[in-house]
Design an enzyme around this catalytic site. Structure first.
Site, mmCIF file in Angstrom:
data_model
loop_
_atom_site.group_PDB
_atom_site.id
_atom_site.type_symbol
_atom_site.label_atom_id
_atom_site.label_comp_id
_atom_site.label_asym_id
_atom_site.label_seq_id
_atom_site.Cartn_x
_atom_site.Cartn_y
_atom_site.Cartn_z
ATOM 1 N N LEU A 122 9.211 -4.044 0.069
ATOM 2 C CA LEU A 122 9.586 -3.348 -1.153
ATOM 3 C C LEU A 122 8.355 -2.945 -1.964
ATOM 4 O O LEU A 122 7.524 -3.786 -2.289
ATOM 5 C CB LEU A 122 10.473 -4.289 -2.000
ATOM 6 C CG LEU A 122 10.924 -3.722 -3.339
ATOM 7 C CD1 LEU A 122 11.821 -2.523 -3.148
ATOM 8 C CD2 LEU A 122 11.618 -4.799 -4.152
ATOM 9 N N ASP A 123 8.243 -1.685 -2.285
ATOM 10 C CA ASP A 123 7.163 -1.176 -3.128
ATOM 11 C C ASP A 123 5.780 -1.381 -2.524
ATOM 12 O O ASP A 123 4.779 -1.326 -3.231
ATOM 13 C CB ASP A 123 7.195 -1.830 -4.525
ATOM 14 C CG ASP A 123 8.497 -1.533 -5.246
ATOM 15 O OD1 ASP A 123 9.169 -0.554 -4.889
ATOM 16 O OD2 ASP A 123 8.847 -2.296 -6.159
#
Lengths: 275, 275, 275, 275
Positions: B218-219
């Site tokens: 994520l990210d």
């Protein structure tokens, strides 16, 4: 090792250049290339981590490229410069500090001032300072005084670090595209005198600075670098001057870095800058 | 015509490439080359104004370059995209307007929303909008609903224009480096939820946005573009969100332009961007 | 003359302040006021071109304002500072040049280095340099050495201009909100060691610097100023460090200007900055 | 509730204003004040979270302040605007999207185009579009056509969103400081026609945009907002135009936000902008 090439564009230039490099087994670490289609002009900057005989490579490149090509192999990596100043310290001090800590990418040979104001800071860094006043003499005599000092040092570039005299065409043509000036405005806005006063009166919301090569047309030479900072209604003309000094220092530092690293090509009164 | 090449670095790559081009009499209008020395990796992007048979050129390049080379000749100039959204309009509207006036550099095939909020604006531009709710169903079912729509269109890229659901690794791996997300912060600061609230509490003086390719972490995918704007003590958390939307819109627009013009290479979870 | 006021917010504060000023016939040239509604906190900074007895004005303001109000009338216009450094020259040199030309807005009393590297540049500006090594001694002994020097000078602020030692809570609490640090990253991204290496590995497109007051939580004190510059794939970790130095110098210079002009209020681990 | 005051400066103005507010028990949430010392002019913008009768407050302020004071209590929070366009879509689309999602801070009443090009996008947002051609008629007739439409709506502001006709002094003086224009350059550089062509030829490294109030002097009205973006040698004149559109859109959006929130004062052909 840096290699610079500028010539008329034609098919196969990159192949010719890269062919010479490959034949000599030189690895190209970075290559920047630009074609100005409208002007039909080709520019390339190559960096290699090999160090071979530059005369030989030059010869091979000349054979492989058109006769009109400007080629520079392994330009002097450590430029020598003479700095011209008047009274303002901000650009000069930045140059002197970087020079002292060997991060300027050039060596300051001496500083010439048409006022004695900045002798003290040069003394502190043990750099020769020549005071050559412009007062009570013709421009010709003044510039002949400058030349006498400059000719002692044979610098690669003259840097006008807030030098407030206009140089004659005769002087400028001795150093074509080798004089760098910092102009206190976002050219072409506010060319000429007192740009901050003009900017204040106009109520602008940005002020800028421009580093450019000096040509015969005042403030009209090829632009190397420009930056701006935001101002607002609370800025007096004097605050704008202060803010301007910060941006002038930053823009000149950036322009010098680009020039000293051989990243700037000039043609048609414009620059190609391979950042 | 654009040509993209990525491979292990070795001496003579540029010569080989340029040789093929010269032999076929193809003029190189622009060439950008980069070597990541630490990673021993070579990247090149060439632009030509000629239009020749790309299969033939591909064949010649494959012969001239190492077997591991990734080569793309004349990638689809007009990308097709599917846009995924939730409720926020700013990024989607910007994409729809550019799409409508044919300045996006890609064609929006449809929009998928997990809320119905943005159907209206899609209708106005006569673009298919699919509402696929994530509620009361497993992530697997939700994503299978997404895939059913996406598979109808076979887009080149998925654009997450403020799509507030986290996609599963299984979903992501179907579109490796072909999902682009806009993250509402200057990654890696404030990764995760509520970055503006975090930023407000921390009293930062800048907020930013990051466009990146989506990976399983994520990210944490390769960053394409980042920009910031200045904030100050007068900004409430809600003001920061508003300011953030402006910068999110600008950053996503810029990243899409770069990707759609085939200026972005990915390796080692980073990007090479030939601007 | 500058007047600073911070207190709990209530109706009529501006009237009370302005009333005192009007009654004493003091013209307000500039007034900045801020209410943090969430925190119910009032901040004001007034500038007047009058110069009256500050004790008397202080007394009147104390009578007119709530008992908890923090009031400062005519704070020392020329701050005295002690600068702490390690080996990097860029921030210190900028401070020394401004100090030399009297444009720092403060007076540098002395420089303390835990390495001898920067003694030479201080000598050139005739500023006392104290070498206090941290080696082969406890943090307590090291800091007691620092304090011995600092106590000779009683500075208004300590400036950590790339001072690479972490100060103990005991040390920090002696100078609450009077120690200013320049951090080599866009906090809160990359807090801690080696931020540029982290930034390089992550492939960021921006790097930044943060000036903040030092508190017991490392890199967590109130932020005064932040700025960024753009980087790209051609930047090695070492290039990022170089670019970082430029932005560090600029951010610290800006933060010091704001603090020395009494434009910065602190509360709730955040700042109000009246630029 | 917003209160705006502009008048000649004198001692005690802030006290008078704040006194009225305190007497009516109105809490001041934010107060911005500026004195232009050179022009001896006072400006203030107050925000309160109270909502009282504005006529009464106005009366009290008029009693407390000099007779020449310009006072505005609670200006219309939702401005009404008429947008004038020619063919370029970028500024108009941005306005239409914000209007549609009610984040413009104003209501678009109608759009007038001297070409039919942008009717389609207005239709999509169900906004009246009036085509009033300038062709084959005198400027007087053209403007009388514009006025006929405008007078139906009585807008607070006219927004020239890339409206490529020059308005006559007679027209302009009907809407003093109520016509906002976006100029495609960093004024005062490149005033007049074809700024991007001029910028390209000059080889600038920055291009900008300026939002300003329209006065009789073309491009010489008070500047509200200016921003720039960096360009380089790879930009053709056409690339500069494209980049310019991005910055034009951003600058106009920002200027409109400032004006619609009553943050902009005009005097001496300059603005005070309380951001």
């Amino acid at each position: 090792m840096v290699i610079l090439i500028q010539c008329k564009d034609k098919v196969g230039l990159v192949a010719s250049i890269a062919g010479v490099m490959a034949q000599k087994n030189i690895n190209i670490v970075s290559m920047r290339e630009h074609v100005d289609i409208a002007a039909n002009r080709f520019f390339a900057r190559l960096v290699s981590d090999h160090h071979i005989d530059s005369g030989d490579l030059m010869h091979e490149l000349q054979r492989a490229l058109p006769a009109d090509a400007f080629i520079s192999v392994n330009p002097e990596p450590e430029k020598k410069i003479v700095v011209l100043v008047t009274k303002e310290y901000h650009c000069l001090s930045d140059i002197l500090v970087r020079n002292h800590f060997k991060t300027l990418g050039a060596t300051v040979q001496c500083v010439i001032g048409n006022h004695p104001t900045l002798k003290n800071i040069c003394d502190r860094f043990e750099l020769p300072f020549y005071e050559i006043s412009h007062e009570k003499k013709s421009k010709e005599d003044f510039e002949s005084g400058l030349l006498k000092v400059i000719n002692k040092y044979l610098p690669d570039y003259l840097v006008l670090a807030k030098f407030m005299r206009i140089l004659s065409p005769e002087f400028v043509k001795r150093f074509p595209m080798h004089i760098i000036n910092i102009h206190h405005s976002f050219l072409p806005a506010f060319a000429g005198a007192n740009p901050y006063k003009q900017a204040y009166k106009r109520g602008v919301k940005l002020i800028g600075a421009t580093a450019h090569f000096v040509t015969n047309d005042l403030d009209e030479g090829p632009i190397i670098e420009q930056q701006i900072i935001h101002v607002n209604h609370t800025f007096t003309a004097s605050d704008m001057i202060k803010a301007g000094k910060e941006i002038e220092t930053a823009v000149l530092a950036r322009a010098l870095k680009l020039v000293f690293e051989d990243r700037v090509f000039v043609y048609n009164n414009k620059t190609v800058v391979f950042e």
